[in-house]
Scaffold this motif. Structure first.
Motif, PDB file in Angstrom:
ATOM      1  N   HIS A  95     -40.113  24.299  12.477  1.00 29.03           N
ATOM      2  CA  HIS A  95     -39.748  25.257  13.530  1.00 29.03           C
ATOM      3  C   HIS A  95     -39.162  24.536  14.734  1.00 29.03           C
ATOM      4  O   HIS A  95     -38.114  24.918  15.267  1.00 29.03           O
ATOM      5  CB  HIS A  95     -40.982  26.054  13.941  1.00 29.03           C
ATOM      6  CG  HIS A  95     -40.726  27.034  15.050  1.00 29.03           C
ATOM      7  ND1 HIS A  95     -40.689  26.648  16.378  1.00 29.03           N
ATOM      8  CD2 HIS A  95     -40.480  28.368  15.040  1.00 29.03           C
ATOM      9  CE1 HIS A  95     -40.431  27.697  17.129  1.00 29.03           C
ATOM     10  NE2 HIS A  95     -40.313  28.755  16.343  1.00 29.03           N
ATOM     11  N   ASP A  96     -39.853  23.459  15.167  1.00 34.49           N
ATOM     12  CA  ASP A  96     -39.435  22.768  16.384  1.00 34.49           C
ATOM     13  C   ASP A  96     -38.115  22.020  16.216  1.00 34.49           C
ATOM     14  O   ASP A  96     -37.363  21.872  17.178  1.00 34.49           O
ATOM     15  CB  ASP A  96     -40.522  21.784  16.821  1.00 34.49           C
ATOM     16  CG  ASP A  96     -41.758  22.505  17.348  1.00 34.49           C
ATOM     17  OD1 ASP A  96     -41.638  23.697  17.692  1.00 34.49           O
ATOM     18  OD2 ASP A  96     -42.829  21.889  17.405  1.00 34.49           O
ATOM     19  N   LEU A  97     -37.838  21.538  15.010  1.00 29.24           N
ATOM     20  CA  LEU A  97     -36.574  20.850  14.775  1.00 29.24           C
ATOM     21  C   LEU A  97     -35.432  21.832  14.503  1.00 29.24           C
ATOM     22  O   LEU A  97     -34.277  21.571  14.860  1.00 29.24           O
ATOM     23  CB  LEU A  97     -36.700  19.882  13.596  1.00 29.24           C
ATOM     24  CG  LEU A  97     -37.558  18.638  13.832  1.00 29.24           C
ATOM     25  CD1 LEU A  97     -37.649  17.812  12.552  1.00 29.24           C
ATOM     26  CD2 LEU A  97     -36.990  17.783  14.957  1.00 29.24           C
ATOM     27  N   LYS A  98     -35.772  22.954  13.897  1.00 36.67           N
ATOM     28  CA  LYS A  98     -34.732  23.917  13.525  1.00 36.67           C
ATOM     29  C   LYS A  98     -34.014  24.473  14.751  1.00 36.67           C
ATOM     30  O   LYS A  98     -32.783  24.590  14.757  1.00 36.67           O
ATOM     31  CB  LYS A  98     -35.362  25.070  12.730  1.00 36.67           C
ATOM     32  CG  LYS A  98     -34.350  26.124  12.291  1.00 36.67           C
ATOM     33  CD  LYS A  98     -35.045  27.243  11.521  1.00 36.67           C
ATOM     34  CE  LYS A  98     -34.055  28.337  11.116  1.00 36.67           C
ATOM     35  NZ  LYS A  98     -34.728  29.427  10.386  1.00 36.67           N
ATOM     36  N   THR A  99     -34.777  24.790  15.815  1.00 41.38           N
ATOM     37  CA  THR A  99     -34.173  25.411  16.993  1.00 41.38           C
ATOM     38  C   THR A  99     -33.127  24.519  17.654  1.00 41.38           C
ATOM     39  O   THR A  99     -31.968  24.938  17.810  1.00 41.38           O
ATOM     40  CB  THR A  99     -35.263  25.815  18.001  1.00 41.38           C
ATOM     41  OG1 THR A  99     -36.175  26.709  17.360  1.00 41.38           O
ATOM     42  CG2 THR A  99     -34.657  26.501  19.218  1.00 41.38           C
ATOM     43  N   PRO A 100     -33.468  23.279  18.054  1.00 42.61           N
ATOM     44  CA  PRO A 100     -32.438  22.448  18.686  1.00 42.61           C
ATOM     45  C   PRO A 100     -31.308  22.062  17.741  1.00 42.61           C
ATOM     46  O   PRO A 100     -30.148  21.969  18.154  1.00 42.61           O
ATOM     47  CB  PRO A 100     -33.207  21.218  19.165  1.00 42.61           C
ATOM     48  CG  PRO A 100     -34.448  21.187  18.357  1.00 42.61           C
ATOM     49  CD  PRO A 100     -34.778  22.606  18.054  1.00 42.61           C
ATOM     50  N   LEU A 101     -31.622  21.869  16.456  1.00 42.80           N
ATOM     51  CA  LEU A 101     -30.565  21.510  15.507  1.00 42.80           C
ATOM     52  C   LEU A 101     -29.587  22.664  15.301  1.00 42.80           C
ATOM     53  O   LEU A 101     -28.384  22.445  15.117  1.00 42.80           O
ATOM     54  CB  LEU A 101     -31.184  21.088  14.167  1.00 42.80           C
ATOM     55  CG  LEU A 101     -31.837  19.705  14.155  1.00 42.80           C
ATOM     56  CD1 LEU A 101     -32.536  19.458  12.821  1.00 42.80           C
ATOM     57  CD2 LEU A 101     -30.804  18.610  14.411  1.00 42.80           C
ATOM     58  N   THR A 102     -30.094  23.883  15.336  1.00 40.14           N
ATOM     59  CA  THR A 102     -29.212  25.048  15.229  1.00 40.14           C
ATOM     60  C   THR A 102     -28.265  25.106  16.427  1.00 40.14           C
ATOM     61  O   THR A 102     -27.071  25.404  16.279  1.00 40.14           O
ATOM     62  CB  THR A 102     -30.045  26.347  15.165  1.00 40.14           C
ATOM     63  OG1 THR A 102     -30.913  26.288  14.032  1.00 40.14           O
ATOM     64  CG2 THR A 102     -29.144  27.564  15.054  1.00 40.14           C
ATOM     65  N   VAL A 103     -28.802  24.806  17.608  1.00 35.73           N
ATOM     66  CA  VAL A 103     -27.968  24.783  18.821  1.00 35.73           C
ATOM     67  C   VAL A 103     -26.926  23.675  18.717  1.00 35.73           C
ATOM     68  O   VAL A 103     -25.749  23.868  19.051  1.00 35.73           O
ATOM     69  CB  VAL A 103     -28.848  24.594  20.074  1.00 35.73           C
ATOM     70  CG1 VAL A 103     -27.981  24.430  21.319  1.00 35.73           C
ATOM     71  CG2 VAL A 103     -29.797  25.778  20.246  1.00 35.73           C
ATOM     72  N   VAL A 104     -27.364  22.490  18.253  1.00 43.69           N
ATOM     73  CA  VAL A 104     -26.434  21.356  18.084  1.00 43.69           C
ATOM     74  C   VAL A 104     -25.305  21.745  17.145  1.00 43.69           C
ATOM     75  O   VAL A 104     -24.124  21.490  17.416  1.00 43.69           O
ATOM     76  CB  VAL A 104     -27.189  20.117  17.549  1.00 43.69           C
ATOM     77  CG1 VAL A 104     -26.199  19.053  17.070  1.00 43.69           C
ATOM     78  CG2 VAL A 104     -28.094  19.547  18.626  1.00 43.69           C
ATOM     79  N   THR A 133     -29.759  16.947  21.438  1.00 49.31           N
ATOM     80  CA  THR A 133     -29.918  15.777  20.564  1.00 49.31           C
ATOM     81  C   THR A 133     -31.081  14.915  21.051  1.00 49.31           C
ATOM     82  O   THR A 133     -31.885  14.414  20.256  1.00 49.31           O
ATOM     83  CB  THR A 133     -28.630  14.947  20.539  1.00 49.31           C
ATOM     84  OG1 THR A 133     -27.537  15.776  20.157  1.00 49.31           O
ATOM     85  CG2 THR A 133     -28.742  13.798  19.545  1.00 49.31           C
ATOM     86  N   GLN A 134     -31.188  14.767  22.370  1.00 44.04           N
ATOM     87  CA  GLN A 134     -32.304  14.019  22.954  1.00 44.04           C
ATOM     88  C   GLN A 134     -33.637  14.695  22.640  1.00 44.04           C
ATOM     89  O   GLN A 134     -34.648  14.036  22.381  1.00 44.04           O
ATOM     90  CB  GLN A 134     -32.125  13.910  24.472  1.00 44.04           C
ATOM     91  CG  GLN A 134     -31.004  12.993  24.910  1.00 44.04           C
ATOM     92  CD  GLN A 134     -31.357  11.539  24.710  1.00 44.04           C
ATOM     93  OE1 GLN A 134     -31.146  10.961  23.643  1.00 44.04           O
ATOM     94  NE2 GLN A 134     -31.923  10.931  25.729  1.00 44.04           N
ATOM     95  N   GLU A 135     -33.640  16.013  22.651  1.00 40.81           N
ATOM     96  CA  GLU A 135     -34.852  16.769  22.339  1.00 40.81           C
ATOM     97  C   GLU A 135     -35.302  16.510  20.908  1.00 40.81           C
ATOM     98  O   GLU A 135     -36.493  16.301  20.637  1.00 40.81           O
ATOM     99  CB  GLU A 135     -34.594  18.260  22.549  1.00 40.81           C
ATOM    100  CG  GLU A 135     -35.817  19.136  22.376  1.00 40.81           C
ATOM    101  CD  GLU A 135     -35.512  20.607  22.598  1.00 40.81           C
ATOM    102  OE1 GLU A 135     -36.146  21.444  21.930  1.00 40.81           O
ATOM    103  OE2 GLU A 135     -34.639  20.918  23.431  1.00 40.81           O
ATOM    104  N   VAL A 136     -34.347  16.531  19.982  1.00 41.47           N
ATOM    105  CA  VAL A 136     -34.671  16.239  18.580  1.00 41.47           C
ATOM    106  C   VAL A 136     -35.220  14.827  18.443  1.00 41.47           C
ATOM    107  O   VAL A 136     -36.213  14.585  17.740  1.00 41.47           O
ATOM    108  CB  VAL A 136     -33.415  16.408  17.692  1.00 41.47           C
ATOM    109  CG1 VAL A 136     -33.696  15.912  16.274  1.00 41.47           C
ATOM    110  CG2 VAL A 136     -32.982  17.861  17.653  1.00 41.47           C
TER     111      VAL A 136
END
Length: 310
Positions: A95-104, A133-136
């Motif tokens: 869940h936590d990786l999917k959100t920022p990666l979707t935005v990226v 990217t930094q968040e991931v």
């Protein structure tokens, strides 16, 4: 003489009969213990081997067997709990990786295919792309660091660390953020230096996590406190407190678990990896200390780290 021999023979026969009875009884008891243990292991039940015996050696065997069964059941329960935690952690990681990666992915596709974007728009999107990217990367590093800590791969060199000076410097490093959030800082640090037995880098990370946690979840209380107290028994207690929304009492036993977050922390304002406090606890324990929590919502939430004085 014949009567003496006959009497001795009778006694000998009686002794042999008694020994044979005892051996047969012990054999039956050992067979029962074997069959019962096999049944408990095969069925995975939480039974114990119950048997009344006057034989002290049999009683000792029963005690040892039941202790082993207790240990096996506790180990099984821990393993089942760890499996549950790992499944929960993997779900949250996804869940936590999917959100920022979707935005990226969204921003990168926009930058690739929309040629009409102005330079200002491209610069703004590139900045957001960098932030996500930094968040991931931060999430991945948190998972990696926890895995290293729990596997025992991290070697912590223990030194004499100036806890009071480290706490002062830590507050200074957060000064701008605290000012922007209009949070009042309350320090209670002795004028004289207070030393602890710790790893300086690990202790600094513990303070980072606790202060960040207080700002993230307690900012609405507008107060952040940091204290260093030397106890009479030689230990030193470092406490970080806030007056924010706090942690309900029913959650106190779970705050240091992997991937724990408050229910509403899926709001991005409060979003974290759920690993900060877990890593904090592991680091404190690796330094031979302990960490505790006291929380009364909107009155006071205190995380206290207890370390050996240096």
């Amino acid at each position: 003489m014949i009567w003496v021999v006959c009497g001795f023979s009778a006694v000998l026969v009686l002794v042999v009969a008694i020994l044979a009875t005892k051996l047969h009884q012990r054999s039956r008891q050992l067979t029962y213990i074997h069959d019962k243990v096999a049944s408990i292991l095969n069925e995975g039940s939480y039974e114990r081997v119950l048997l009344f015996s006057s034989d002290p050696q049999i009683r000792q065997i029963l005690t040892d067997v039941n202790l082993l069964l207790d240990h096996a059941h506790r180990t099984g329960a821990r393993y089942a709990n760890q499996e549950k935690e790992i499944r929960h952690m993997l779900s949250n990681i996804s869940h936590d990786l999917k959100t920022p990666l979707t935005v990226v992915l969204g921003y990168s596709e926009t930058l690739l295919h929309r040629t009409e974007l102005t330079e200002a728009e491209r610069a703004a999107m590139t900045a957001k792309l960098h932030d996500k990217t930094q968040e991931v990367l931060r999430l991945i590093l948190s998972f990696f660091n926890l895995a290293k800590l729990e596997s025992g791969d991290v070697e912590l060199t223990m030194d004499r660390v100036n806890a009071s000076e480290l706490c002062r410097l830590k507050v200074l490093s957060f000064y701008e953020l605290l000012t922007n959030l209009e949070i009042q800082v309350e320090l209670s640090i002795p004028d004289e230096d207070v030393f602890v037995r710790a790893n300086e880098e690990a202790l600094e990370r513990v303070l980072d996590n606790l202060v960040t946690n207080a700002m993230k979840y307690g900012a609405d209380g507008k107060v952040l406190g940091l204290s260093v107290d030397k106890q009479e028994n030689g230990t030193v207690v470092i406490s970080v407190r806030d007056q924010g929304r706090g942690i309900p009492e029913r959650e106190h036993d779970h705050v240091f678990e992997r991937m724990y977050t408050l229910e509403d922390s899926r709001n991005r304002l409060y979003q974290g990896s759920g690993l900060g406090l877990t890593i904090t606890k592991r680091l404190v324990e690796r330094m031979g200390g302990s960490i505790g929590l006291h929380s009364v919502p909107y009155e006071e939430t205190v995380f206290s780290v207890c370390l050996q004085g240096g």
